[in-house]
Design an enzyme around this catalytic site. Structure first.
Site, PDB file in Angstrom:
ATOM      1  N   LYS A 298       0.842  -1.209   0.000  1.00 37.63           N
ATOM      2  CA  LYS A 298       0.000   0.000   0.000  1.00 37.63           C
ATOM      3  C   LYS A 298       0.877   1.259   0.000  1.00 37.63           C
ATOM      4  O   LYS A 298       0.719   2.131  -0.837  1.00 37.63           O
ATOM      5  CB  LYS A 298      -0.933  -0.005   1.225  1.00 37.63           C
ATOM      6  CG  LYS A 298      -1.823  -1.246   1.298  1.00 37.63           C
ATOM      7  CD  LYS A 298      -2.743  -1.231   2.506  1.00 37.63           C
ATOM      8  CE  LYS A 298      -2.057  -1.311   3.860  1.00 37.63           C
ATOM      9  NZ  LYS A 298      -1.352  -2.592   4.126  1.00 37.63           N
TER      10      LYS A 298
ATOM     11  N   ARG B  96      -0.294  -9.980  12.860  1.00 33.23           N
ATOM     12  CA  ARG B  96      -0.946  -8.900  12.079  1.00 33.23           C
ATOM     13  C   ARG B  96      -1.725  -9.487  10.903  1.00 33.23           C
ATOM     14  O   ARG B  96      -2.792  -9.000  10.551  1.00 33.23           O
ATOM     15  CB  ARG B  96       0.107  -7.904  11.557  1.00 33.23           C
ATOM     16  CG  ARG B  96       0.615  -6.970  12.643  1.00 33.23           C
ATOM     17  CD  ARG B  96       1.920  -6.307  12.231  1.00 33.23           C
ATOM     18  NE  ARG B  96       1.797  -5.410  11.108  1.00 33.23           N
ATOM     19  CZ  ARG B  96       2.829  -5.054  10.340  1.00 33.23           C
ATOM     20  NH1 ARG B  96       4.041  -5.532  10.568  1.00 33.23           N
ATOM     21  NH2 ARG B  96       2.640  -4.219   9.338  1.00 33.23           N
TER      22      ARG B  96
ATOM     23  N   ARG C 239     -10.164  -0.370   8.544  1.00 28.91           N
ATOM     24  CA  ARG C 239      -9.641  -1.703   8.848  1.00 28.91           C
ATOM     25  C   ARG C 239     -10.676  -2.586   9.519  1.00 28.91           C
ATOM     26  O   ARG C 239     -10.387  -3.732   9.844  1.00 28.91           O
ATOM     27  CB  ARG C 239      -8.448  -1.573   9.792  1.00 28.91           C
ATOM     28  CG  ARG C 239      -7.108  -1.580   9.089  1.00 28.91           C
ATOM     29  CD  ARG C 239      -6.068  -1.317  10.154  1.00 28.91           C
ATOM     30  NE  ARG C 239      -4.844  -1.964   9.887  1.00 28.91           N
ATOM     31  CZ  ARG C 239      -3.780  -1.342   9.374  1.00 28.91           C
ATOM     32  NH1 ARG C 239      -3.830  -0.087   9.040  1.00 28.91           N
ATOM     33  NH2 ARG C 239      -2.664  -2.000   9.212  1.00 28.91           N
TER      34      ARG C 239
ATOM     35  N   ARG D 248      12.084  -5.674   5.264  1.00 28.92           N
ATOM     36  CA  ARG D 248      11.779  -4.230   5.256  1.00 28.92           C
ATOM     37  C   ARG D 248      12.454  -3.507   6.423  1.00 28.92           C
ATOM     38  O   ARG D 248      12.328  -3.909   7.564  1.00 28.92           O
ATOM     39  CB  ARG D 248      10.268  -4.003   5.337  1.00 28.92           C
ATOM     40  CG  ARG D 248       9.927  -2.501   5.368  1.00 28.92           C
ATOM     41  CD  ARG D 248       8.458  -2.233   5.221  1.00 28.92           C
ATOM     42  NE  ARG D 248       7.696  -2.646   6.389  1.00 28.92           N
ATOM     43  CZ  ARG D 248       6.402  -2.420   6.530  1.00 28.92           C
ATOM     44  NH1 ARG D 248       5.738  -1.801   5.574  1.00 28.92           N
ATOM     45  NH2 ARG D 248       5.766  -2.818   7.616  1.00 28.92           N
TER      46      ARG D 248
ATOM     47  N   ARG E 192      10.828  -2.052  12.080  1.00 30.96           N
ATOM     48  CA  ARG E 192       9.681  -1.719  12.928  1.00 30.96           C
ATOM     49  C   ARG E 192       9.436  -2.857  13.921  1.00 30.96           C
ATOM     50  O   ARG E 192       9.519  -4.032  13.537  1.00 30.96           O
ATOM     51  CB  ARG E 192       8.421  -1.520  12.068  1.00 30.96           C
ATOM     52  CG  ARG E 192       8.333  -0.146  11.440  1.00 30.96           C
ATOM     53  CD  ARG E 192       7.215   0.029  10.445  1.00 30.96           C
ATOM     54  NE  ARG E 192       5.964  -0.662  10.683  1.00 30.96           N
ATOM     55  CZ  ARG E 192       4.909  -0.629   9.855  1.00 30.96           C
ATOM     56  NH1 ARG E 192       4.972   0.090   8.744  1.00 30.96           N
ATOM     57  NH2 ARG E 192       3.811  -1.286  10.120  1.00 30.96           N
TER      58      ARG E 192
END
Ligand code: AP5
Length: 222
Positions: A13, A171, A88, A127, A160
């Protein structure tokens, strides 16, 4: 254009918002970035959301809905927006529809980036993000001890806390349980654009652009 970029954690996204901003000249409203900015600034809201985010849980609907209602009133969102990370839950989607209705507007399209669980896990394990501006980089985990500085603002790159493998798995489960029902919600509204998010970044971008152009042409000819 009032757009929603929709997909599981790591679906791409954030990666796709940049080109959409350039093409449509509308702001991206990324709720995850907004919350991380509050945390960096040490605000009460930032403190309140920290434990939810680090555990990979959703922040309560009432907080998120208030944040978005306020953000949509800002002048830069007057001619459209790209929502990344909101809604969400069905409650968030219903609140968004009510707010837009009050403003005489509506969601034009929901771009759903479809990516398999294994690819999501693999992407997020590579990431790294800038601690100060949230810019995203990809490195193999074994490079973690030797990371460069952020090329945007020289900030420190980090993984993160919610990109740790056990939190990523949670998640994705949270997405499947609470967020995936929005696929039916927006399909029923004939707004869902289902896109193969496993193509290259450029091919995903091209597919999004092609579909939005078709929608705009369709709207123009009605
Ligand atoms: P948020 O920051 O929104 O996280 P997310 O939705 O889990 O999304 P990500 O940022 O992880 O992924 P992305 O889809 O943007 O992928 P990206 O482009 O970086 O939310 C964080 C937390 O905040 C939530 O868990 C929750 O606690 C809270 N929160 C936020 N909004 C909320 C709400 N509305 N309600 C309640 N709580 C909320 O790409 C991922 C990686 O893949 C990158 O490394 C990228 O380079 C790579 N990549 C991207 N596209 C491709 C491609 N096509 N091919 C190969 N690699 C690719």
């Amino acid at each position: 254009m009032n757009l929603i970029l929709f997909g599981a954690p790591g679906a791409g996204k954030g990666t796709q918002t940049g080109s959409l901003i350039d093409t449509y000249h509308i702001p991206a409203i990324a709720t995850g970035d907004m919350l991380r900015a509050q945390r960096r600034a040490g605000t009460a809201l930032g403190e309140q959301v920290k434990s939810y985010m680090d555990r990979g849980e959703l922040v309560p609907d009432n907080l998120m809905i208030d944040i978005i209602k306020e953000r949509l009133q800002k002048p830069d969102a007057k001619n459209g927006f790209i929502l990344d990370g909101f809604p969400r839950t069905v409650a968030q989607a219903e609140a968004l529809d009510r707010k837009l209705d009050q403003l005489g507007r509506r969601v034009d399209a929901v771009i759903y980036l479809r990516v398999s669980r294994q690819v999501l896990i693999d992407r997020l394990s590579h990431r790294y993000s800038c601690r100060t501006c949230d810019a995203v980089y990809n490195f193999a985990p074994q490079q973690a001890g030797n990371l460069p500085r952020c090329s945007v603002d020289g900030g420190d790159l980090y993984q993160r806390p919610d990109d740790r493998p056990e939190i990523v798995a949670h998640r994705i489960d949270v997405f499947l349980k609470h967020t995936a029902p929005l696929i039916d919600y927006y399909t029923a509204q004939h707004k869902l654009e289902n896109i193969d998010g496993q193509m290259s970044v450029d091919d995903v971008r091209a597919d999004i652009t092609r579909r939005l152009s078709a929608l705009r042409k369709g709207a123009g000819s009605r």
